[in-house]
Design an enzyme around this catalytic site. Structure first.
Site, PDB file in Angstrom:
ATOM      1  N   GLU A 154      31.466  37.943  32.374  1.00 39.17           N
ATOM      2  CA  GLU A 154      32.725  38.692  32.467  1.00 39.17           C
ATOM      3  C   GLU A 154      33.743  37.794  33.142  1.00 39.17           C
ATOM      4  OE1 GLU A 154      32.527  42.672  34.157  1.00 39.17           O
ATOM      5  OE2 GLU A 154      34.430  42.355  35.211  1.00 39.17           O
ATOM      6  N   GLU A 159      42.497  41.698  38.835  1.00 40.69           N
ATOM      7  CA  GLU A 159      42.081  43.027  39.278  1.00 40.69           C
ATOM      8  C   GLU A 159      42.853  43.376  40.543  1.00 40.69           C
ATOM      9  OE1 GLU A 159      37.752  44.549  38.508  1.00 40.69           O
ATOM     10  OE2 GLU A 159      37.639  42.500  39.292  1.00 40.69           O
TER      11      GLU A 159
END
Length: 278
Positions: A154, A159
């Site tokens: 990933e 974020e």
């Protein structure tokens, strides 16, 4: 035939074969060749239209159920949750009931519409400020050739969690390095106005490194150690995701400010540039 007497020999050959395969799988770490990227995007959405996101570029993950993180939203394909106007894609998380969930949002994906092996990925975005939101700009494997998460990897280009306003995270997850065993490779940078101004979030992905940038400033670097897919599954196709989660194991740690909804993430553009082979 009495195979018992051959067992030590067979075991020895198995060990030699496994060691040889392991050495081949690992090998030396690749040399960083200083790769460049084509100046013209190979894939882009400038959001120069109105209405639903372009269906030739974007699909949706739809549903609730927590998405592995105990998230609270139900993802839809409604223009109430993802729409384009005035040159901007807006993803909106709303306080509303749907399918036994109490929030709705959208998770846009380029899977099977934009799948990439290496490249430069640029997304210019403005983030929500509401406590309890968890917006992300990230990448997942298209084919999961090394197994389920996190074995196939990933890449988190950006974020952010609303309870820690303006602190931006860039991270990679692999079988050896991921957050549930506290070994993830990550970096953070605090910027003053993530929710009130657009910033450029970028990843440069090559066979040797994944580098993360905010406004073209290098923040993060993860190197291919040459030890195989447990560390570097990033030699397969990945696709992009854009979403706002609500709550969850991380986003919900400080509760949810229900008065802060609807909450939006605005995307000015998404651009992908091809790696120039050397």
């Amino acid at each position: 035939m009495n195979t018992g007497k051959h067992t030590p020999f067979l075991l020895l050959m198995a060990v030699i074969t496994a060691a040889t395969f392991s050495a081949r799988a690992q090998g030396p770490a690749p040399v960083d060749k200083g790769w460049k990227f084509d100046p013209t995007p190979v894939w882009t959405d400038e959001f120069d239209y109105n209405g639903a996101p372009d269906s030739t570029r974007w699909g949706y993950d739809i549903g609730g159920g927590g998405w592995g993180n105990n998230e609270l939203q139900y993802y839809t394909n409604s223009t109430d949750n993802a729409a384009v106007a005035n040159g901007i894609l807006t993803i909106t998380a709303r306080k509303e009931d749907k399918e036994n969930r109490h929030y709705t949002s959208a998770r846009l994906v380029t899977k099977n519409k934009g799948d990439f092996l290496y490249g430069r990925f640029e997304i210019r975005a403005k983030l929500p400020a509401t406590r309890g939101t968890w917006p992300a700009i990230w990448m997942l494997p298209t084919d999961w050739e090394y197994g389920g998460w996190p074995e196939s990897g990933e890449i988190d280009i950006m974020e952010h969690v609303g309870f820690d306003l303006n602190n931006i995270h860039i991270t990679t997850h692999t079988k050896k390095y991921y957050f549930k065993i506290n070994t993830q490779k990550t970096a953070t940078k605090r910027i003053s106005n993530a929710a009130t101004a657009f910033h450029l979030y970028r990843v440069d992905w090559t066979p040797a490194t994944i580098r993360g940038y905010i406004d073209d400033e290098l923040i993060f670097e993860f190197r291919n150690e040459g030890t195989g897919p447990d560390v570097w599954p990033f030699d397969k196709r990945f696709h992009l995701l854009l979403n706002i989660a609500v709550g969850g194991d991380w986003g919900g740690q400080k509760g949810i400010d229900e008065a802060g909804f609807p909450a939006t993430m605005e995307i000015d553009y998404v651009r992908v540039y091809k790696l120039i082979e050397k």
